[in-house]
Design an enzyme around this catalytic site. Structure first.
Site, PDB file in Angstrom:
ATOM      1  N   ASP A  18      -0.364  -6.188  -3.318  1.00  6.10           N
ATOM      2  CA  ASP A  18      -1.652  -5.568  -3.012  1.00  6.10           C
ATOM      3  C   ASP A  18      -2.239  -6.134  -1.717  1.00  6.10           C
ATOM      4  OD1 ASP A  18      -3.809  -3.921  -3.373  1.00  6.10           O
ATOM      5  OD2 ASP A  18      -4.701  -5.063  -5.011  1.00  6.10           O
ATOM      6  N   ARG A  22      -6.263  -3.536   3.283  1.00  5.75           N
ATOM      7  CA  ARG A  22      -7.284  -4.476   3.788  1.00  5.75           C
ATOM      8  C   ARG A  22      -6.739  -5.310   4.948  1.00  5.75           C
ATOM      9  NH1 ARG A  22      -8.475  -6.773  -1.838  1.00  5.75           N
ATOM     10  NH2 ARG A  22      -6.754  -5.355  -2.249  1.00  5.75           N
ATOM     11  N   TRP A  23      -5.480  -5.696   4.861  1.00  7.34           N
ATOM     12  CA  TRP A  23      -4.864  -6.464   5.948  1.00  7.34           C
ATOM     13  C   TRP A  23      -4.988  -5.665   7.253  1.00  7.34           C
ATOM     14  CZ3 TRP A  23      -1.111  -5.623   9.562  1.00  7.34           C
ATOM     15  CH2 TRP A  23      -0.586  -6.743  10.217  1.00  7.34           C
ATOM     16  N   GLU A  65      -1.379   6.455 -10.046  1.00  4.73           N
ATOM     17  CA  GLU A  65      -2.714   6.736  -9.503  1.00  4.73           C
ATOM     18  C   GLU A  65      -2.709   6.820  -7.974  1.00  4.73           C
ATOM     19  OE1 GLU A  65      -2.067   4.322 -11.871  1.00  4.73           O
ATOM     20  OE2 GLU A  65      -2.812   5.545 -13.528  1.00  4.73           O
ATOM     21  N   ASN A  66      -1.684   6.250  -7.322  1.00  5.75           N
ATOM     22  CA  ASN A  66      -1.633   6.277  -5.852  1.00  5.75           C
ATOM     23  C   ASN A  66      -1.501   7.692  -5.287  1.00  5.75           C
ATOM     24  OD1 ASN A  66       0.178   3.111  -5.443  1.00  5.75           O
ATOM     25  ND2 ASN A  66      -2.025   3.534  -5.332  1.00  5.75           N
ATOM     26  N   TRP A  67      -1.112   8.669  -6.127  1.00 10.31           N
ATOM     27  CA  TRP A  67      -1.035  10.064  -5.645  1.00 10.31           C
ATOM     28  C   TRP A  67      -2.407  10.561  -5.211  1.00 10.31           C
ATOM     29  CZ3 TRP A  67       3.600  11.509  -4.441  1.00 10.31           C
ATOM     30  CH2 TRP A  67       4.685  11.136  -5.221  1.00 10.31           C
ATOM     31  N   ARG A 192      -6.440  -8.074 -11.821  1.00 12.07           N
ATOM     32  CA  ARG A 192      -6.246  -6.988 -12.789  1.00 12.07           C
ATOM     33  C   ARG A 192      -4.761  -6.728 -12.948  1.00 12.07           C
ATOM     34  NH1 ARG A 192     -10.298  -4.733  -9.468  1.00 12.07           N
ATOM     35  NH2 ARG A 192      -8.724  -3.826  -8.115  1.00 12.07           N
TER      36      ARG A 192
HETATM   37  C1  FPP Z   1      -1.101  -1.883  -2.135  1.00 14.03           C
HETATM   38  O1  FPP Z   1      -1.874  -2.119  -0.981  1.00 14.03           O
HETATM   39  C2  FPP Z   1       0.232  -1.465  -1.777  1.00 14.03           C
HETATM   40  C3  FPP Z   1       0.731  -0.213  -2.014  1.00 14.03           C
HETATM   41  C4  FPP Z   1      -0.029   0.864  -2.662  1.00 14.03           C
HETATM   42  C5  FPP Z   1       2.089   0.143  -1.579  1.00 14.03           C
HETATM   43  C6  FPP Z   1       3.094  -0.948  -1.567  1.00 14.03           C
HETATM   44  C7  FPP Z   1       4.126  -0.605  -0.589  1.00 14.03           C
HETATM   45  C8  FPP Z   1       4.761  -1.480   0.222  1.00 14.03           C
HETATM   46  C9  FPP Z   1       4.573  -2.933   0.148  1.00 14.03           C
HETATM   47  C10 FPP Z   1       5.678  -1.030   1.288  1.00 14.03           C
HETATM   48  C11 FPP Z   1       6.850  -0.251   0.879  1.00 14.03           C
HETATM   49  C12 FPP Z   1       7.533  -0.703  -0.338  1.00 14.03           C
HETATM   50  C13 FPP Z   1       8.839  -0.971  -0.411  1.00 14.03           C
HETATM   51  C14 FPP Z   1       9.463  -1.293  -1.726  1.00 14.03           C
HETATM   52  C15 FPP Z   1       9.680  -0.953   0.765  1.00 14.03           C
HETATM   53  P1  FPP Z   1      -3.205  -1.267  -0.821  1.00 14.03           P
HETATM   54  O2  FPP Z   1      -2.942  -0.172   0.140  1.00 14.03           O
HETATM   55  O3  FPP Z   1      -3.691  -0.868  -2.147  1.00 14.03           O
HETATM   56  O4  FPP Z   1      -4.153  -2.336  -0.171  1.00 14.03           O
HETATM   57  P2  FPP Z   1      -5.744  -2.344  -0.274  1.00 14.03           P
HETATM   58  O5  FPP Z   1      -6.059  -2.601  -1.721  1.00 14.03           O
HETATM   59  O6  FPP Z   1      -6.113  -3.458   0.615  1.00 14.03           O
HETATM   60  O7  FPP Z   1      -6.217  -1.012   0.215  1.00 14.03           O
END
Ligand code: FPP
Length: 246
Positions: A18, A22-23, A65-67, A192
């Site tokens: 996660d 934000r990064w 849920e990411n969809w 969580r």
């Molecule tokens: C959560 O960060 C990360 C994801 C929803 C996607 C994870 C995907 C990768 C690490 C790259 C590709 C994966 C592979 C297996 C090559 P977020 O976007 O929810 O961060 P945030 O909470 O700061 O918005």
């Protein structure tokens, strides 16, 4: 860095990666740049875990849920995933790693599914670490689908309700055949489970770090594993019972 005890590594490590968004936002970059950097962390963790002798690594790469994210981000993530799998298959072969996928594959675009299919097929005979990607995965979805499959088997007489044990139920999950995770790492300060491996995490040791996934270095990885090694896993027993080997 404190050396790790190779005999006390988690057999199955699960990670909620996660903080990519934000990064990127903290650096005025687009969110996808965070995911691209996150994919570099994936490479490091996969290689290190396999070299250390961890048997199973499961990564939450895309949730059910990411969809709901903006279409442009979903598309970019799918492209990134496809590129990662294509580019990394040779390294998976060199490191004897086997690909596995959990989640609702039918939701994924055809080209992603095809790439996954090829990678799974190509690495099927590898005997080293099993790398499971959770894609379009949700724990509640997995549990309800398992209940549906199990009910069907009961209805056709393949299974009796009296036969339903924890192990039998577990075998209907997407993770059937994998041991439960011993250790879960979640980055970026959120504390969580977020619908990840709900059944399988019953006795898992949990580790949370404030570091965002793209900043999760090899040092941070060692720190997390060293924390795991300092824990006593009791599975409901007392310390005394464990020390006596009961
Ligand atoms: C959560 O960060 C990360 C994801 C929803 C996607 C994870 C995907 C990768 C690490 C790259 C590709 C994966 C592979 C297996 C090559 P977020 O976007 O929810 O961060 P945030 O909470 O700061 O918005």
């Amino acid at each position: 860095m404190e050396p790790l005890d190779p005999d006390k590594l988690p057999k199955h490590l699960a990670i909620i990666m996660d903080g990519n968004g934000r990064w990127a936002q903290q650096r005025m970059l687009k969110r996808i740049v965070g995911h691209q950097r996150g994919a570099e962390t994936v490479k490091m963790v996969v290689e290190q875990a396999s070299l250390m002798g961890i048997r199973y690594l499961t990564l939450f790469a895309f949730s059910s849920e990411n969809w709901l994210r903006p279409a442009i981000e979903v598309r970019a993530l799918m492209t990134l995933l496809k590129k990662y799998i294509r580019n990394e298959t040779a390294r998976m072969m060199r490191n004897n790693i086997r690909y596995n996928v959990i989640g609702n594959r039918s939701d994924l675009p055809d080209d992603v599914n095809q790439t996954l299919e090829e990678a799974i097929h190509e690495t099927a005979n590898n005997t080293g670490m099993v790398l499971t990607l959770a894609l379009s995965y949700g724990g509640r979805q997995e549990l309800s689908m398992a209940a549906a499959r199990l009910t069907r088997d009961v209805m056709v007489g393949k299974l009796s309700p009296d036969d339903i044990t924890i192990d039998i139920f577990g075998s209907y999950l997407d993770t059937g055949g994998l041991p439960d995770p011993d250790f879960l790492i979640r980055t970026s300060g959120e504390m969580r489970i977020s619908n990840f491996l709900l059944w399988q995490l019953a006795y898992t040791e949990l580790y949370f770090t404030d570091i965002n996934w793209p900043d999760f270095t090899i040092n941070e990885f060692h720190k997390a594993l060293s924390d795991f090694q300092s824990r006593e896993r009791r599975f409901g027993k007392t310390s005394d019972q464990l020390n006596k080997g009961d």
